[in-house]
Design a protein around this motif. Sequence first.
Motif, PDB file in Angstrom:
ATOM      1  N   THR B  77      23.697-108.580  16.866  1.00  0.00           N
ATOM      2  CA  THR B  77      22.394-109.197  16.605  1.00  0.00           C
ATOM      3  C   THR B  77      22.048-109.099  15.122  1.00  0.00           C
ATOM      4  O   THR B  77      21.574-110.067  14.518  1.00  0.00           O
ATOM      5  CB  THR B  77      21.302-108.537  17.457  1.00  0.00           C
ATOM      6  N   SER B  81      22.091-112.512  12.988  1.00  0.00           N
ATOM      7  CA  SER B  81      20.814-113.008  12.479  1.00  0.00           C
ATOM      8  C   SER B  81      20.881-113.205  10.970  1.00  0.00           C
ATOM      9  O   SER B  81      20.439-114.239  10.440  1.00  0.00           O
ATOM     10  CB  SER B  81      19.688-112.027  12.813  1.00  0.00           C
ATOM     11  N   VAL B 149      19.959-117.922  16.906  1.00  0.00           N
ATOM     12  CA  VAL B 149      18.963-117.759  15.840  1.00  0.00           C
ATOM     13  C   VAL B 149      18.799-119.038  15.009  1.00  0.00           C
ATOM     14  O   VAL B 149      17.696-119.349  14.543  1.00  0.00           O
ATOM     15  CB  VAL B 149      19.329-116.562  14.930  1.00  0.00           C
ATOM     16  N   LEU B 183      12.083-115.170  13.503  1.00  0.00           N
ATOM     17  CA  LEU B 183      13.412-115.181  14.112  1.00  0.00           C
ATOM     18  C   LEU B 183      13.495-114.347  15.379  1.00  0.00           C
ATOM     19  O   LEU B 183      14.441-114.461  16.156  1.00  0.00           O
ATOM     20  CB  LEU B 183      14.451-114.667  13.107  1.00  0.00           C
ATOM     21  N   TRP B 184      12.490-113.489  15.582  1.00  0.00           N
ATOM     22  CA  TRP B 184      12.546-112.488  16.645  1.00  0.00           C
ATOM     23  C   TRP B 184      12.945-113.042  18.019  1.00  0.00           C
ATOM     24  O   TRP B 184      13.862-112.500  18.657  1.00  0.00           O
ATOM     25  CB  TRP B 184      11.209-111.753  16.694  1.00  0.00           C
ATOM     26  N   MET B 187      16.537-113.749  18.168  1.00  0.00           N
ATOM     27  CA  MET B 187      17.315-112.515  18.127  1.00  0.00           C
ATOM     28  C   MET B 187      17.350-111.843  19.497  1.00  0.00           C
ATOM     29  O   MET B 187      18.385-111.317  19.912  1.00  0.00           O
ATOM     30  CB  MET B 187      16.734-111.551  17.082  1.00  0.00           C
TER      31      MET B 187
END
Lengths: 262, 261
Positions: B77, B81, B149, B183-184, B187
């Motif tokens: 991750t 990302s 992402v 972006l969370w 992700m």
Amino acid sequence: MMKKLLNFIGRRDRWAWPHIAVMLFLVVLPLILIMGYAFTDAEGSFTLHNFVKFFTNSDAVNTFVYSLGIALMTTMICILLGYPAAYFMAGKQFSTPKVMAMLFILPMWINVLLRTLATVALFDFLHIALDEKALMFGMVYDFLPFMIYPIYNTLQKMDNSLPEAAADLGASPLKVFLRVTLPLSMPGVKSGIIMVFMPTISTFAIAELLTQNNIKLFGTVIQENVNNGLLNYGAALSLIMLVIIAITSFGGEKDNESSQLF
Amino acid sequence: MKKFIANAYLWTLLTLVYAPIAIIFIFSFTEAKVLGTWTGFSTNLFTNLFEGAGGAELNNAIYYTLLIALIAATVSTLLGSLAAVGIYNMRARMKRVTIFLNSIPMINPDIITGISIFMLFVFLGISRGLLTIVLSHIAFCTPYVVLCVMPRLAKMNPNIYEAALDLGANPLQAFRRVLLPELWPGMISGFILSVTLSIDDFAVTLFTKGSSSIDTLSTYIYADARKGGLTPELRPLSALIFLTVLILLLVINYRAKNKKS
């Protein structure tokens, strides 16, 4: 020092560097090594012997052709069974398509070994012999969802006014299907073919379990050779499989949208 | 009539698809060694599973499966990302090359990924074990994180990050305060997908675990199935895994629905 670091990460295109490094080390270099091992002997000098060994060994070639045949048949059966299912589910006139779709997708998330063992259990229970037919239907069981899902996705996103317009202009239902719906759903079928053919041609443990080791597929041959320390020969066989995979994936560019799970 | 045919076809197919799972499920509640004979209702197989002779091995396999999945998914991750941001900001040619690089592990069949990484470790003389398994899982999980992402980046306004920099934030602050919140969700999807891929993997783990005693659930099942066909304890184990997957999917679906409304 800190300022230098901040300057360095200030250029955001550099943020991909760690990932690129990992890919080069764990993906590209290993693939180059496969090529290296395939064209060398145990001492490390160049040779074509590994390929000669494969093509002059009728057992190995037969297994290869047989595996190709099984994979093609499995893919065909998956299309024949899966296309109607996807078509019916995507049809707006039918009830509860969302739940249906989810029920068909659900098995995709279960470990393929477990699904295979469950299929073996079912065949055992019904006293079906674990032979070639069992192998094929076992694989159809395993991979059918991977065919239904992309086709369903493409059909669902298709503009419904197109077949309606064709019908309004006087096309028979069969003609509407053959001339409008089917061509428009081809990207999904292509993705489905790739998602079914690739794992069936490269499978090894599944065939072993489904036929109690009676039928050997190409994947099993590769695994056995690598396990027995015949790295160079195993690499040559892997390279042959890679060629098949490359032909399939370039022949039918996978439609990412229809096969996206998230 | 058309509707009837459609429904009949779909339900028949579903019944066939679920028949193996149902058989396994039903026969995990009886003790018979051979599947198909019913020797009365019992939950002994479930207790045997964790406390019987093979219990310790199975518990170990579950522990390693989760450990490997969590480490691999976390690293993937992070890497994925950052890579997504990087790719998004690249010039066209470099971007194309990197996206192609990113797609190789997704096209590669498991067996090739497994064998090629195996050859890397043999070539470098690295002995195989937990580290090599985790590394190989990172290799095939990260590309999927990138894919999860990237759409978030495409959706966000590219100027707000620059604005944060102009207003005096350093890149780290701008990353934490501006990029990260955007972006969370991607992700999280990437992380969940990585966990699933890692738990599901069999071929790559088999080749990268070597002769080490580390087993994940899939390699444990494989070894067990090879020893004696379908041992009775695999029935309740499969049943439990089916249930877990079902519940996980319902939770994910529920989350997705909540987000929409």
